[in-house]
Write a protein that holds these residues in place. Structure first.
Motif, PDB file in Angstrom:
ATOM      1  N   ILE A  92       0.879  -1.176   0.000  1.00 31.18           N
ATOM      2  CA  ILE A  92       0.000   0.000   0.000  1.00 31.18           C
ATOM      3  C   ILE A  92       0.910   1.218   0.000  1.00 31.18           C
ATOM      4  O   ILE A  92       1.760   1.364   0.878  1.00 31.18           O
ATOM      5  N   ASN A  93       0.729   2.069  -0.984  1.00 32.19           N
ATOM      6  CA  ASN A  93       1.474   3.327  -1.049  1.00 32.19           C
ATOM      7  C   ASN A  93       0.519   4.446  -1.380  1.00 32.19           C
ATOM      8  O   ASN A  93      -0.478   4.240  -2.080  1.00 32.19           O
ATOM      9  N   LYS A  94       0.827   5.620  -0.888  1.00 35.84           N
ATOM     10  CA  LYS A  94       0.007   6.782  -1.223  1.00 35.84           C
ATOM     11  C   LYS A  94       0.417   7.278  -2.610  1.00 35.84           C
ATOM     12  O   LYS A  94       1.589   7.420  -2.910  1.00 35.84           O
ATOM     13  N   TRP A  95      -0.562   7.517  -3.453  1.00 32.59           N
ATOM     14  CA  TRP A  95      -0.339   8.016  -4.804  1.00 32.59           C
ATOM     15  C   TRP A  95      -0.449   9.541  -4.816  1.00 32.59           C
ATOM     16  O   TRP A  95       0.203  10.216  -5.589  1.00 32.59           O
ATOM     17  N   THR A  96      -1.300  10.065  -3.944  1.00 31.39           N
ATOM     18  CA  THR A  96      -1.455  11.514  -3.793  1.00 31.39           C
ATOM     19  C   THR A  96      -1.242  11.866  -2.322  1.00 31.39           C
ATOM     20  O   THR A  96      -1.238  10.991  -1.462  1.00 31.39           O
ATOM     21  N   ASN A  97      -1.056  13.150  -2.047  1.00 27.33           N
ATOM     22  CA  ASN A  97      -0.908  13.645  -0.676  1.00 27.33           C
ATOM     23  C   ASN A  97       0.186  12.880   0.072  1.00 27.33           C
ATOM     24  O   ASN A  97       0.014  12.478   1.219  1.00 27.33           O
ATOM     25  N   LYS A  98       1.305  12.657  -0.593  1.00 28.02           N
ATOM     26  CA  LYS A  98       2.387  11.839  -0.045  1.00 28.02           C
ATOM     27  C   LYS A  98       3.059  12.451   1.179  1.00 28.02           C
ATOM     28  O   LYS A  98       3.690  11.738   1.953  1.00 28.02           O
ATOM     29  N   GLU A  99       2.918  13.752   1.373  1.00 24.52           N
ATOM     30  CA  GLU A  99       3.567  14.388   2.524  1.00 24.52           C
ATOM     31  C   GLU A  99       2.911  13.998   3.849  1.00 24.52           C
ATOM     32  O   GLU A  99       3.518  14.100   4.897  1.00 24.52           O
TER      33      GLU A  99
END
Length: 155
Positions: free
Chosen positions: A37-44
């Motif tokens: 699971i990885n964030k694609w948006t709002n990674k900060e």
């Protein structure tokens, strides 16, 4: 609409299960179904926020193929996490996945997964045996989650 669900009782409080589950960078080390699971948006932000888009890699039980999809988070609160993924458009195919953390007997958690599939292609879900593979994958993941948490508590 096809629906897949599986639940398991975990011997600790829901907040412990939820906290462990939300350590999404750790899934690759224990989760046989949702392997990444990885964030694609709002990674900060490390939190899973409503409207965040994710990149999720999964492997159905009994297969070697890894499928990647990009769902959007709809809900993230103490009792549930929910996301929806679409193939081109929701009328073609979508999956609405919900993880629930329910308290039982003051100190146990009923962890459940429910996925509702819709759209024109959802009917092929049964034809190709994906219903059973998905359900078995949910069960395998739930058992791995229970083992990870209960083994950590026993240490």
């Amino acid at each position: 609409m096809p629906l897949v669900e599986a639940a398991i009782l975990i011997n600790t409080k829901p907040e412990v299960v939820r906290q462990f589950f939300l350590n999404y960078h750790n899934h690759q080390h224990w989760n046989p179904f949702i392997i990444s699971i990885n964030k694609w948006t709002n990674k900060e932000s490390k939190e899973l926020n409503i409207d965040d888009e994710l990149q999720i890699d999964l492997r159905l039980k009994g297969t070697d193929n890894i499928s990647t999809f990009y769902p959007r988070v709809l809900e993230n609160n103490e009792s549930e996490i929910q996301w929806i993924g679409c193939l081109i458009n929701s009328w073609i195919f979508y999956g609405l996945h919900t993880f629930k953390f329910e308290i039982v007997d003051d100190d146990k958690t009923l962890f459940s997964q429910v996925e509702i599939f819709g759209g024109l292609l959802s009917y092929f879900f049964y034809l190709f045996g994906l219903y059973n593979k998905t359900r078995q994958s949910f069960i395998e993941m739930n058992e791995a989650l229970k083992d990870q948490i209960e083994n950590k508590l026993a240490e």
